[in-house]
Design a protein around this motif. Structure first.
Motif, PDB file in Angstrom:
ATOM      1  N   GLY A   1       0.621  -1.348   0.136  1.00  0.00           N
ATOM      2  CA  GLY A   1      -0.008   0.074  -0.122  1.00  0.00           C
ATOM      3  C   GLY A   1       0.832   1.232  -0.013  1.00  0.00           C
ATOM      4  N   THR A   2       2.203   0.988   0.257  1.00  0.00           N
ATOM      5  CA  THR A   2       2.865   2.299   0.124  1.00  0.00           C
ATOM      6  C   THR A   2       3.060   2.695  -1.252  1.00  0.00           C
ATOM      7  N   VAL A   3       3.111   3.851  -1.535  1.00  0.00           N
ATOM      8  CA  VAL A   3       2.994   4.178  -3.149  1.00  0.00           C
ATOM      9  C   VAL A   3       4.582   5.071  -3.251  1.00  0.00           C
ATOM     10  N   LEU A   4       5.028   4.563  -4.414  1.00  0.00           N
ATOM     11  CA  LEU A   4       6.310   5.264  -4.881  1.00  0.00           C
ATOM     12  C   LEU A   4       5.779   6.273  -5.694  1.00  0.00           C
TER      13      LEU A   4
ATOM     14  N   ASN B   1       8.767  -4.876  -3.306  1.00  0.00           N
ATOM     15  CA  ASN B   1       8.753  -3.990  -4.659  1.00  0.00           C
ATOM     16  C   ASN B   1       7.459  -3.303  -4.516  1.00  0.00           C
ATOM     17  N   PRO B   2       7.388  -1.840  -4.344  1.00  0.00           N
ATOM     18  CA  PRO B   2       6.160  -1.103  -4.017  1.00  0.00           C
ATOM     19  C   PRO B   2       5.001  -1.498  -5.099  1.00  0.00           C
ATOM     20  N   SER B   3       4.022  -1.518  -4.670  1.00  0.00           N
ATOM     21  CA  SER B   3       2.809  -1.674  -5.753  1.00  0.00           C
ATOM     22  C   SER B   3       1.590  -0.849  -5.394  1.00  0.00           C
ATOM     23  N   GLY B   4       1.809   0.291  -4.512  1.00  0.00           N
ATOM     24  CA  GLY B   4       0.441   0.954  -4.066  1.00  0.00           C
ATOM     25  C   GLY B   4       0.295   1.683  -5.080  1.00  0.00           C
ATOM     26  N   ARG B   5      -1.203   2.160  -5.390  1.00  0.00           N
ATOM     27  CA  ARG B   5      -1.428   3.241  -6.287  1.00  0.00           C
ATOM     28  C   ARG B   5      -2.261   4.232  -5.495  1.00  0.00           C
ATOM     29  N   LEU B   6      -2.075   5.377  -5.712  1.00  0.00           N
ATOM     30  CA  LEU B   6      -2.946   6.376  -5.247  1.00  0.00           C
ATOM     31  C   LEU B   6      -4.642   6.281  -5.003  1.00  0.00           C
ATOM     32  N   PRO B   7      -5.169   6.123  -3.931  1.00  0.00           N
ATOM     33  CA  PRO B   7      -6.654   6.164  -3.781  1.00  0.00           C
ATOM     34  C   PRO B   7      -7.210   7.446  -3.805  1.00  0.00           C
ATOM     35  N   VAL B   8      -6.515   8.569  -3.890  1.00  0.00           N
ATOM     36  CA  VAL B   8      -6.825   9.776  -4.071  1.00  0.00           C
ATOM     37  C   VAL B   8      -5.790  10.805  -5.078  1.00  0.00           C
ATOM     38  N   THR B   9      -6.473  11.839  -5.571  1.00  0.00           N
ATOM     39  CA  THR B   9      -5.689  12.687  -6.330  1.00  0.00           C
ATOM     40  C   THR B   9      -4.607  13.393  -5.538  1.00  0.00           C
TER      41      THR B   9
ATOM     42  N   HIS C   1      -2.038   6.554  -9.529  1.00  0.00           N
ATOM     43  CA  HIS C   1      -0.472   6.770  -9.843  1.00  0.00           C
ATOM     44  C   HIS C   1       0.209   5.992  -8.781  1.00  0.00           C
ATOM     45  N   GLY C   2       1.049   5.222  -9.106  1.00  0.00           N
ATOM     46  CA  GLY C   2       2.187   4.846  -8.335  1.00  0.00           C
ATOM     47  C   GLY C   2       3.238   3.893  -8.979  1.00  0.00           C
ATOM     48  N   LEU C   3       4.659   4.160  -8.869  1.00  0.00           N
ATOM     49  CA  LEU C   3       5.681   3.649  -9.605  1.00  0.00           C
ATOM     50  C   LEU C   3       6.075   2.428  -8.945  1.00  0.00           C
TER      51      LEU C   3
END
Ligand code: NOJ
Length: 993
Positions: free
Chosen positions: A623-626, A807-815, A870-872
């Protein structure tokens, strides 16, 4: 005549008050159940050509339930079970199979026209992932009945595997049958004398089935309890207790002229009668677990005195009044309702909240719990299984600490990054929030603990929350916040819904007839009870008639205990009908019966910290977003020898949010940084003892890792200059009851980060925040991770992400906005602890209406700093071959995802709908998937769009309607980054209720 009675029923249903009991007080004694079992293996069945015939036959049979085997989940064809269910007007449940790499996924499905009480699935053997089983618990004329389905080709499985599948199945049935008659329908394709069939028969009891001989192609159906087929057997029903066979017939197949059966894929319809329960206690009939919860609850209500009923309708503050003693019997928590021992009704012990079980003020010395990551962290995983696992962790720990209600399930949408409670919620999108919170609720209740879903509705700001009116049109509300609630309700089936403090269009949430009675109870068919938020009740009869069922802690938080004396008078005087009073009590009892809490009350015991910690760690890692990673700064090479860690109390722990949801006591101890202001409500500022610094040192024993608090910027800069890499931790505390004044990182953290970036170009920023914050230093730092509030394993998980072990795989749940000027309401009076202005009496949500977050940005042509979604990653994903199929309201997008980088990683391909020009909403998330791929691996993915996101809500007809038109389906990496798109023509249609 048929039409007339149909219309009459509809008219009655609409005219009937919301409190009419849905179940008869007495159940029929001669209840029968007719079930079809059918194999849909489409290659052999010729599904496209035969599906109409199948529907016709099933319509004529009108069985209570249908067990389908080898159903194609999606890809190529719309889901067969869903299609059949829609044609028949049945509810459906799919026990899916996720076979990595397979384009086609098969599984079992159950369809029914009876109310579903519970649904569940299991993968039978991890070694053979093509075998699953599903279960529905049904209400058949007031009786609870379990229907299991599976498909086991034992002839293909090896001995040991076979053994394990069977053991898994029988153990699962044993665990879940829970006192109700149980029927297993399946396609077994086994030799009639196979030991497995004998074992199943002894596990279940009798079997009834159809058989065919592989060689002589002979078919037959037998209802002999001593069923003993001579050769091979396909479709079988096994039953445990209380089913008596009535009739059985083979479907869809006829022998040819030579008596040879054309195919081995056919079905069987059988009817069973329910024999009377041998174990039922005539004095206490509600204890019979073979009765449906509504009926059991109705029987209990019949047995209660008027005083006992009123006792159920209001809880006490479980921490005592004005610092006085706890109510007798209370464990110490947010709420307590005394037991009614005479009837076997346990006390209701209500604990907060949605990120773990709280222990306010250490009222229960020695109790601790797992502090979960905040709501946006879980939402950012976009991984339903992790949301469920988090919920199950909280539910298990609640049960183990003696609680049978967890005040979890927060699903208010994030309309403003300054909302102080965003850390409890699940972001800005109704589909993502609804699904993730629904899964979390399902997880809580899987542990036989009632979960709430809250705060219903539009409690999207804390400023003036007890008084302000959230003003918004009906359609916009349904297409945003209410859709999140509706989806979470459908997935999670919470026993209770908590109404909110605020007013909605001028009416208090807890006396809102439209929201509570019309929408929640009638339109969404919510069978459970509505409890108030603490201090949210302003009337007795008005609230009761509007749909509130239980007042919470009124003796402390409201002007009166309205649901005691005032309501007694109203009932005595006839203002509130006795039937409504009984309905309130029945709804409450039903929730405890339906979740299994009534029959399996909590038993205090030590919690499982290891399992809790593992669940947390997984959420943080996914859940951590890069947000940014220039020049592949992250992961940090393990060859580094000098690292500087700066700020954020990273030497001690990770920050958590304040207010009623704060988990203050964990396996690692209490607050790691005590004394930070505010130390009283909604504080204290909490740091969970999970130090990133210590975790990094442990992971890199040969490196020198120094820490500076950052209070002395010059000293920190000196450390940074001497290091090969710098990690700055920045925190933003936020809490219930107060909103943030702005989106700035508090204190001098911006200056500290800028100074570190100047001192060392390899500076990584880790944010622990409520949500998006301004990043004036962004261009000076090469890498930024958003860790939200990461909970009790935050330190360990962040170390693994920084070093590339995860490996980070979080994606933003907000703008992620650039500036508050981009918001619908750039300035809101009364924000913050010491507001310059008082809070306003109204919040105008019609400014953005249904266009929350990325929809607003798209409608206004605004450019976010980082888009929703978004999320890298440390690897790269490519998409190819997007195709779409449309069948009515079923839209399925299929495409290939390839991991084209060098590391294993997880991706979140997202599916958006671009609506036709001129539509009030420009874009909507309609689905997504999350999948892990090895380097070089490609997988074909299919995403089924949630039909309600394709549709608009029509408030006049109170239905969801897809408008005919030319749409575009976009496969995206975020709401603004399209990878591919296809045109999509949709026909006008109304979605089934
Ligand atoms: C008020 C909060 O709004 C709610 O979420 C919480 O469950 C109750 N207080 C009980 O503490």
């Amino acid at each position: 005549m048929k039409t007339f009675s149909g219309l009459l029923c509809l008219a009655l249903a609409l005219a009937w008050p919301a409190f009419a009991a849905p179940a008869p007080a007495t159940a029929k004694d001669t209840t029968t159940l007719s079930v079809v079992t059918l194999n849909l293996y489409h290659d052999k069945l010729d599904w496209p050509n035969r599906r109409t015939q199948i529907v016709q036959t099933l319509r004529e049979l009108h069985p209570d339930a249908i067990a389908l085997e080898e159903v194609l989940q999606h890809d190529k064809l719309p889901n067969q079970a869903q299609w059949l269910a829609e044609q028949l007007g049945y509810d459906w449940y799919f026990a899916s199979v996720d076979t990595p790499g397979a384009a086609q996924r098969y599984g079992n499905a159950l369809l029914t026209r009876r109310p579903i009480l519970a649904r569940e699935q299991i993968r039978l053997n991890p070694l053979d992932d093509s075998r699953t089983a599903g279960r529905l618990r049904l209400d058949v004329d007031g009786h609870a009945v379990n229907l299991y389905v599976t498909h086991l080709h034992w002839t293909q499985a090896g001995g040991a595997l076979r053994e394990r599948q069977l053991q898994d199945l029988l153990a699962w049935v044993e665990k879940t049958a829970d006192g109700a008659p149980s029927l297993l329908a399946g396609d077994f394709n086994a030799s009639a004398d196979a030991p497995e069939l004998a074992a199943l028969r002894s596990g279940f009891g009798d079997s009834y089935g159809s058989l065919h001989g592989a060689k002589d192609r002979r078919a037959d159906s037998t209802l002999n309890p001593k069923f003993n087929p001579p050769k091979r057997i396909d479709h079988v029903f096994f039953q445990r207790e209380r089913f008596e066979p009535v009739s059985s017939r083979i479907l869809f197949q006829k022998p040819d002229a030579n008596g040879v059966w054309a195919s081995d894929h056919f079905g069987l319809v059988s009817t069973f009668r329910l024999a009377p329960s041998a174990t039922a206690d005539a004095q206490r009939p509600w204890t019979d677990r073979a009765l449906a919860p509504d009926r059991r609850a109705a029987l209990l209500v019949q047995a209660m005195t008027q005083d006992e009923k009123f006792q159920m309708l209001h809880s006490y503050f479980g921490l005592g009044k004005d610092g006085g003693p706890l109510p007798p019997g209370a464990l110490g928590s947010a709420g307590f309702v005394p037991a009614i021992e005479r009837l076997g009704i346990a006390a209701q012990q209500l604990a907060d909240a949605g990120v773990g079980v709280t222990n306010p003020g250490n009222v229960r010395p020695g109790d601790h719990a797992t502090a979960l990551p905040s709501g946006p962290a879980t939402a950012a995983t976009w991984n339903r299984d992790l949301a469920f696992a988090g919920g199950a962790t909280m539910g298990r720990e609640a049960w183990q600490q003696g609680f049978n209600v967890l005040l979890a399930g927060s699903v208010n949408l994030q309309r403003d990054p300054r909302n102080g409670r965003n850390f409890e919620y699940a972001g800005e999108d109704p589909l993502l929030a609804g699904v993730m919170v629904g899964e979390s609720i399902r997880g809580v209740q899987s542990q036989r603990v009632v979960s709430t879903m809250k705060h219903f509705a539009m409690n999207d700001l804390e400023t003036g929350r007890n008084t302000h009116s959230a003003d918004i049109g009906e359609q916009a509300m349904h297409e945003s916040d209410l859709l999140a609630f509706e989806l979470a309700l459908k997935i999670g089936e919470p026993g209770s819904v908590m109404c909110s403090y605020n007013r909605i269009n001028g009416i208090y949430g807890c006396e809102h007839d439209y929201l509570l009675n019309k929408v929640l109870k009638q339109e969404w068919k919510f069978p459970g009870y509505v409890m108030s938020d603490w201090g949210g009740v302003h009337s007795g009869s008005k609230a009761a008639l509007a749909g509130l069922d239980q007042q919470s802690a009124g003796e402390v938080f409201d002007k009166a205990v309205y649901f005691d004396q005032p309501l007694r008078l109203a009932v005595a005087g006839g203002t509130v009908p006795q039937a409504r009073l009984d309905d309130m009590v029945r709804r409450i009892l039903r929730a405890f019966i339906a979740t299994g809490s009534f029959d399996h009350p909590p038993q205090r015991q030590p919690i499982d910290d290891v399992a809790g910690g593992a669940a947390v760690q997984k959420v943080v890692e996914e859940g951590t977003v890069l947000l940014r990673n220039e020049r592949d700064t992250l992961p940090l090479p393990r060859t580094l020898r000098r690292i500087a860690v700066i700020g954020g109390h990273a030497d001690k722990g990770v920050i958590g949010g304040g207010g009623s949801s704060m988990v203050g006591f964990t396996v690692n101890g209490a607050n790691a940084v005590p004394g930070l202001a505010p130390t009283t409500w909604p504080g204290p500022v909490m740091f969970h003892p999970s130090s990133p610094l210590q975790a990094l040192r442990k992971a890199m024993p040969d490196a020198q890792i120094d820490y500076a608090s950052g209070d002395d910027v010059a000293a920190a800069a000196k450390l940074a200059r001497g290091a090969e890499a710098v990690i700055v931790f920045a925190t933003q505390w936020s809490a219930e009851s107060v909103d943030l004044p702005d989106i700035k990182l508090p204190g001098k953290q911006d200056a500290l980060i800028a100074a570190m970036a100047k001192a060392n170009p390899r500076t990584v920023v880790v944010l622990e925040t409520n949500g998006p914050v301004a990043m004036p230093w962004l261009q000076q730092v090469p890498a930024v991770l958003e860790a939200w509030y990461p909970g009790i394993r935050g330190g360990e998980a962040l170390a693994r992400l920084l070093l590339g072990e995860a490996n980070p795989s979080g994606r933003l749940p907000v703008t992620w906005l650039r500036d508050v000027a981009q918001l619908p309401r750039p300035s809101i009076p009364g924000l913050g602890f010491k507001p310059a202005q008082p809070a306003g009496s109204n919040v105008d949500y019609d400014i953005e209406g249904a266009n929350v977050g990325y929809r607003w940005f798209a409608a206004r042509g605004l450019d976010p700093l980082y888009a929703f979604g978004h999320g890298l990653s440390y690897t790269r994903f490519d998409y190819a071959n997007l195709s779409v199929q449309v069948d009515g309201s079923t839209v399925i997008a299929s495409f290939d995802v390839r991991n084209s980088g060098e590391r294993e990683g997880a991706d979140v391909p997202q599916l958006y709908l671009r609506l036709p020009q001129g539509h009030h909403t420009p874009i909507r998330l309609v689905g997504w998937d999350k999948l892990t791929l090895k380097p070089g691996e490609t997988r074909r993915v299919s995403i089924v769009a949630e039909p309600k996101t394709l549709a608009d809500y029509d408030p006049a007809q109170r239905q969801w309607r897809i408008a005919a038109g030319d749409y575009e389906l976009v496969l995206g990496r975020s709401a603004t980054q399209a990878a591919a798109s296809v045109p999509l023509r949709l026909q006008e249609s109304v979605l089934p209720r």
